[in-house]
Design an enzyme around this catalytic site. Sequence first.
Site, PDB file in Angstrom:
ATOM      1  N   GLY A  64       0.878  -1.162   0.000  1.00  0.00           N
ATOM      2  CA  GLY A  64       0.000   0.000   0.000  1.00  0.00           C
ATOM      3  C   GLY A  64       0.912   1.207   0.000  1.00  0.00           C
ATOM      4  O   GLY A  64       2.036   1.128  -0.498  1.00  0.00           O
ATOM      5  N   CYS A 111       6.468  -5.041   0.448  1.00  0.00           N
ATOM      6  CA  CYS A 111       6.495  -3.719  -0.191  1.00  0.00           C
ATOM      7  C   CYS A 111       6.385  -2.607   0.858  1.00  0.00           C
ATOM      8  O   CYS A 111       7.328  -2.390   1.602  1.00  0.00           O
ATOM      9  CB  CYS A 111       5.420  -3.620  -1.265  1.00  0.00           C
ATOM     10  SG  CYS A 111       5.655  -2.215  -2.369  1.00  0.00           S
ATOM     11  N   HIS A 125       5.575  -8.604  -4.311  1.00  0.00           N
ATOM     12  CA  HIS A 125       4.222  -8.988  -3.882  1.00  0.00           C
ATOM     13  C   HIS A 125       3.917 -10.456  -4.149  1.00  0.00           C
ATOM     14  O   HIS A 125       3.273 -10.770  -5.158  1.00  0.00           O
ATOM     15  CB  HIS A 125       3.186  -8.124  -4.608  1.00  0.00           C
ATOM     16  CG  HIS A 125       3.243  -6.688  -4.236  1.00  0.00           C
ATOM     17  ND1 HIS A 125       2.743  -6.215  -3.047  1.00  0.00           N
ATOM     18  CD2 HIS A 125       3.762  -5.620  -4.871  1.00  0.00           C
ATOM     19  CE1 HIS A 125       2.940  -4.909  -2.977  1.00  0.00           C
ATOM     20  NE2 HIS A 125       3.566  -4.524  -4.071  1.00  0.00           N
ATOM     21  N   GLU A 157       1.709 -12.065  -2.810  1.00  0.00           N
ATOM     22  CA  GLU A 157       0.242 -12.204  -2.724  1.00  0.00           C
ATOM     23  C   GLU A 157      -0.444 -11.874  -4.043  1.00  0.00           C
ATOM     24  O   GLU A 157      -1.611 -12.194  -4.222  1.00  0.00           O
ATOM     25  CB  GLU A 157      -0.297 -11.344  -1.570  1.00  0.00           C
ATOM     26  CG  GLU A 157      -0.401  -9.840  -1.832  1.00  0.00           C
ATOM     27  CD  GLU A 157       0.934  -9.089  -1.766  1.00  0.00           C
ATOM     28  OE1 GLU A 157       1.994  -9.745  -1.610  1.00  0.00           O
ATOM     29  OE2 GLU A 157       0.917  -7.863  -1.892  1.00  0.00           O
TER      30      GLU A 157
END
Lengths: 212, 295
Positions: free
Chosen positions: A46, A78, A171, A173
């Site tokens: 984010g 991140c 990332h 995910e």
Amino acid sequence: MKIGVLALHGAVIEHIQILRAIGVEPVPVRLPEDLEGISGLILPGGESTTMRKLVARWGLREPIMALARSGAPILGTCAGMIIVAMEIAGGDEPVFPLLDVTVERNAFGRQLDSFETDLAMPILGDRPVHAIFIRAPIIERVGPGVEVLARLPDQRVVAVRQRNVIAIAFHPELAGETRIHRLVATMAAEYAEPGEGTEAAGTEPWSFGEVT
Amino acid sequence: MTAETSTWATKKGLAQMLKGGVIMDVVTPEHAKIAEDAGACAVMALERVPSDIRAAGGVARMSDPEMIEGIMAAVSIPVMAKARIGHFVEAQVLEALGVDYIDESEVLTPADETNHIDKHAFKVPFVCGCRNLGEALRRINEGAAMIRTKGEAGTGDIVEAVRHIRILMSEIRRLQSMREDELFVAAKEMDAPYDLVKQVAAEGRLPVVNFVAGGIAIPADAALAMQLGAEGVFVGSGIFKSENPRKTAEAIVQATLHFDNPKIIAEVSKGLGSPMRGIAAATIPEAERLAVRGW
């Protein structure tokens, strides 16, 4: 076993889906009371400036530091990597000073420089990880006691671990990669019930399953 | 190990990183700093906020590149900028400046009344507006990596944003309830590509992130959008046309995060001063409505 996902903003649902897929109960964390009963915490991607504000506003700094100090595994991806660093290049105050590294924000440039590639990450086995970097940070300095888990071909460091804290510039995910979450689940099970082994993730922790 | 830039995963992925956040319209580097300090997850750089565009009339175009660069230099969060619908050269210019996202926006005066920009042709990702599922899927088919349901920008009236997010979400639920052999006609009726219709029916959501935009003026408006299914919000005139932009911006960020916690929304809504005055969307003549632009 429950693992929390800091749910102030960002790629929260993606981590929650991966935790569910490996048989861990995810808990979105927005307020200090949400930390009750969790055995590990994921700090998602984010904007780190936004998260910094919201962590302070909702009194999450001290309880999360205490959770980390108690030995619960913490995974930052991140922006999550930026907020666990002890030092942020450019002089921003650290948020959760847990990891003895210096990170540089937006180290590759702006969105046009975001990229994806495959990287070797031996701790996860022979198969490389598919790494998606979005306005990603990088680790400029690695302190003593910090283990490097992955590097770019030009040797820059993009994944590290120091005891119970893992930080990754990309990332997993977003790529359906479950092995990192399985590793965290194994550490969380060990934290929850020391010496009880690794049944937490429901399958062999080192198996190379992927979310489809 | 080759590295690939500007892939679909990186374009769509940046929007995924913005979820749960507030993207604020800003017209100066000072505004951009206020937005960043208030917890905005990105800013939209433009020359005038929508309510001023509405008041000024005339043709609304892409902003001055110098002003956009000033905002890019002022903050570390992503910076978006608007191009006119169909104006692919404005988009080329914004890409050359290195903005992080382009909004092909109905708030500016459309440059093409038939075609939208071929967004696949760009390295920079795009966000586009929609009023319904068909419009969203047409934009995604053209390469949009993020969607925002349109409200009536610059009014401070949430009614159109509510209408459009409700339509979008109910159309998604309707697809989910259909037999597979009914999806062909559904695709035809909503004028959307069959493959995307099928994907939405299977997954129960858009293939990209969806925010709500247009008419958000107070924290409860942002929370309403979130409870109706938005994954984040854009706030335009609502912040810098309020009596106390700094406090309003912060409060809207907190209400977007705690959208399902009325006690917190009540708490953050206290003492904000007057919100933007606004215009009731229903009083705006058809020809002056912005949300209807887009085809």
